[in-house]
Write a protein that holds these residues in place. Structure first.
Motif, mmCIF file in Angstrom:
data_model
loop_
_atom_site.group_PDB
_atom_site.id
_atom_site.type_symbol
_atom_site.label_atom_id
_atom_site.label_comp_id
_atom_site.label_asym_id
_atom_site.label_seq_id
_atom_site.Cartn_x
_atom_site.Cartn_y
_atom_site.Cartn_z
ATOM 1 N N ASN A 16 0.858 -1.184 0.000
ATOM 2 C CA ASN A 16 0.000 0.000 0.000
ATOM 3 C C ASN A 16 0.892 1.231 0.000
ATOM 4 O O ASN A 16 1.817 1.324 0.807
ATOM 5 N N PHE A 17 0.606 2.167 -0.874
ATOM 6 C CA PHE A 17 1.493 3.316 -1.096
ATOM 7 C C PHE A 17 0.684 4.600 -1.004
ATOM 8 O O PHE A 17 -0.277 4.798 -1.760
ATOM 9 N N VAL A 18 1.042 5.471 -0.080
ATOM 10 C CA VAL A 18 0.404 6.787 0.037
ATOM 11 C C VAL A 18 1.381 7.835 -0.467
ATOM 12 O O VAL A 18 2.525 7.899 -0.011
ATOM 13 N N PHE A 19 0.925 8.645 -1.408
ATOM 14 C CA PHE A 19 1.777 9.652 -2.038
ATOM 15 C C PHE A 19 1.403 11.050 -1.575
ATOM 16 O O PHE A 19 0.232 11.428 -1.564
ATOM 17 N N SER A 20 2.427 11.798 -1.205
ATOM 18 C CA SER A 20 2.262 13.189 -0.793
ATOM 19 C C SER A 20 2.148 14.062 -2.034
ATOM 20 O O SER A 20 3.141 14.440 -2.632
ATOM 21 N N SER A 21 0.899 14.353 -2.425
ATOM 22 C CA SER A 21 0.683 15.209 -3.591
ATOM 23 C C SER A 21 0.209 16.585 -3.135
ATOM 24 O O SER A 21 0.343 16.934 -1.962
ATOM 25 N N SER A 22 -0.332 17.357 -4.045
ATOM 26 C CA SER A 22 -0.588 18.766 -3.735
ATOM 27 C C SER A 22 -1.733 19.322 -4.569
ATOM 28 O O SER A 22 -1.940 18.900 -5.717
ATOM 29 N N CYS A 23 -2.444 20.284 -3.996
ATOM 30 C CA CYS A 23 -3.495 20.958 -4.752
ATOM 31 C C CYS A 23 -2.922 21.820 -5.878
ATOM 32 O O CYS A 23 -3.676 22.326 -6.708
ATOM 33 N N THR A 24 -1.588 21.963 -5.915
ATOM 34 C CA THR A 24 -0.982 22.706 -7.029
ATOM 35 C C THR A 24 -1.264 22.019 -8.362
ATOM 36 O O THR A 24 -1.151 22.656 -9.412
ATOM 37 N N VAL A 25 -1.654 20.737 -8.334
ATOM 38 C CA VAL A 25 -1.953 20.047 -9.598
ATOM 39 C C VAL A 25 -3.156 20.665 -10.303
ATOM 40 O O VAL A 25 -3.318 20.507 -11.515
ATOM 41 N N TYR A 26 -3.999 21.398 -9.579
ATOM 42 C CA TYR A 26 -5.188 21.996 -10.174
ATOM 43 C C TYR A 26 -4.926 23.355 -10.825
ATOM 44 O O TYR A 26 -5.763 23.853 -11.591
ATOM 45 N N GLY A 27 -3.786 23.989 -10.494
ATOM 46 C CA GLY A 27 -3.550 25.341 -10.984
ATOM 47 C C GLY A 27 -4.609 26.295 -10.452
ATOM 48 O O GLY A 27 -5.082 26.166 -9.318
ATOM 49 N N GLU A 28 -4.993 27.285 -11.259
ATOM 50 C CA GLU A 28 -6.082 28.202 -10.894
ATOM 51 C C GLU A 28 -7.388 27.525 -11.286
ATOM 52 O O GLU A 28 -7.715 27.404 -12.465
ATOM 53 N N PRO A 29 -8.163 27.052 -10.311
ATOM 54 C CA PRO A 29 -9.345 26.249 -10.656
ATOM 55 C C PRO A 29 -10.449 27.060 -11.321
ATOM 56 O O PRO A 29 -10.627 28.246 -11.044
ATOM 57 N N ASP A 30 -11.205 26.384 -12.189
ATOM 58 C CA ASP A 30 -12.329 27.027 -12.875
ATOM 59 C C ASP A 30 -13.538 27.151 -11.960
ATOM 60 O O ASP A 30 -14.339 28.074 -12.082
ATOM 61 N N VAL A 31 -13.686 26.171 -11.049
ATOM 62 C CA VAL A 31 -14.842 26.112 -10.161
ATOM 63 C C VAL A 31 -14.339 25.885 -8.734
ATOM 64 O O VAL A 31 -13.425 25.095 -8.503
ATOM 65 N N LEU A 32 -14.961 26.589 -7.774
ATOM 66 C CA LEU A 32 -14.640 26.407 -6.358
ATOM 67 C C LEU A 32 -15.872 25.959 -5.594
ATOM 68 O O LEU A 32 -16.970 26.435 -5.871
ATOM 69 N N PRO A 33 -15.721 25.054 -4.609
ATOM 70 C CA PRO A 33 -14.475 24.360 -4.263
ATOM 71 C C PRO A 33 -14.064 23.381 -5.340
ATOM 72 O O PRO A 33 -14.918 22.850 -6.052
ATOM 73 N N VAL A 34 -12.774 23.131 -5.447
ATOM 74 C CA VAL A 34 -12.257 22.251 -6.492
ATOM 75 C C VAL A 34 -12.348 20.796 -6.011
ATOM 76 O O VAL A 34 -12.044 20.494 -4.866
#
Length: 346
Positions: free
Chosen positions: A124-142
């Protein structure tokens, strides 16, 4: 496999800010923890702090994940490994713009080395990712099905590429189950004030700069822009208490162990589901601590998105996890930690 002492979890970057808090939560949930860290952005004394909090000293190996042979040999020495939580990465947006190759080397090559070392093992692998993958979102909340846009920085790109590598590896039948947690903005410190954010050099994030300025380590705080399309003109972020974030990792491991996943690769937003502006954070800190901050309004900073906060419904429903702490508690704990390290220097 249950979350008993038999379950061994490898935590890469486990002496870092989020890593150390996650090690505490894992140990307090009955897991045996092994840490790999090269100490490039952390302090070995954190191990003693973890032991003071939990009563257990985690196994520690000083190792740079760029050392391919070293990684293979160390993974081979852990035959009964149940899971991996992968934090080890460089994380400064500004530095990544100046030193992109450093970021691709440290964030991508290390992930590939780790995956090659565990190839064929059911983990089982948990990866530390980030909301930066969304850039400037078109809709909030993303939410998690929002488009992944062109990254604003090499750092953000390494998180996008990391997710792609893990998704493709899991889907290739490598006996790997992956949960990628897309963090919003972690702040705060453990309630004991024994561990917290310990930036080396000038902090790149708002809250540690605020606390260091408040205690006299730093000069004036700059708020980058007050003319954005927000209520008070400053940027909005989804701030989450680091302990809540750490608990999300434990929830992810437990879910995979209980075979509750719906796919071999899944993503979850980990935030509070609401946004606070930079000026709201500044004002809240002054209210919570009684300290008046010295700050000024500066120009906009290149690469800053205007506003983002997450839809965390999926994490609530499927990880059975919800952020518990509000902004005041986050800032009070960050201030308690700053005062602790001022009196007990690392």
């Amino acid at each position: 496999m249950s979350g008993s002492k038999k379950s061994k979890i490898l935590v890469t970057g486990g002496t870092g800010y989020i890593g150390a808090h996650t090690v505490v939560e894992l140990q307090q949930s009955g897991y045996e923890v092994v840490i790999i860290d090269n100490l490039s952005n952390s302090n070995i004394k954190i191990l003693d702090q973890i032991k003071t909090i939990t009563g257990v000293m985690p196994v520690f190996e000083k190792l740079d994940l760029r050392n391919k042979i070293g990684v293979f040999e160390f993974i081979r020495s852990l035959p009964n490994l149940g899971g991996i939580i992968h934090f080890a990465a460089s994380k400064s947006v500004g530095e990544s713009v100046k030193e992109p190759l450093l970021y691709y080397d440290n964030n991508i090559c290390t992930l590939v080395n780790l995956l090659n070392a565990i190839k064929g093992r059911p983990l089982n692998f948990v990866f530390s990712s980030s909301c930066t993958v969304y850039g400037e979102p078109d809709v909030l909340p993303v939410n998690e099905v929002a488009p992944v846009k062109t990254a604003e920085s090499p750092y953000g790109n390494t998180k996008q590429i990391g997710e792609e590598i893990l998704r493709e590896t899991a889907n290739a039948g490598q006996k790997l189950k992956v949960t990628a947690l897309r963090y919003f903005n972690p702040v705060g410190a453990h309630a004991s004030a024994l561990i917290g954010e310990l930036p080396i050099g000038v902090p790149q994030n708002l809250v540690p700069f605020v606390t260091q300025s408040a205690i006299g380590k730093r000069g004036q705080i700059t708020v980058y822009g007050d003319d954005y399309d927000t209520a008070d003109g400053s940027c909005i972020r989804d701030y989450i208490h680091v302990v809540d974030l750490a608990k999300a990792h434990v929830a992810a491991i437990k879910r995979m162990e209980a075979r509750q996943t719906k796919a071999v690769y899944e993503t979850f937003n980990v935030g509070t589901g609401k946004g606070n502006s930079v000026l709201e954070v500044v004002n809240a800190f002054e209210r919570v601590t009684g300290v008046t901050l010295n700050y000024r309004i500066g120009n906009r900073r290149e690469g800053d998105i205007i506003k983002i906060w997450g839809d965390v419904t999926k994490a609530q429903n499927e990880l059975n996890w919800t952020a518990q702490s509000g902004l005041d508690e986050m800032l009070a704990s960050a201030w308690a930690w700053e005062k602790y390290i001022n009196e007990n220097p690392f």
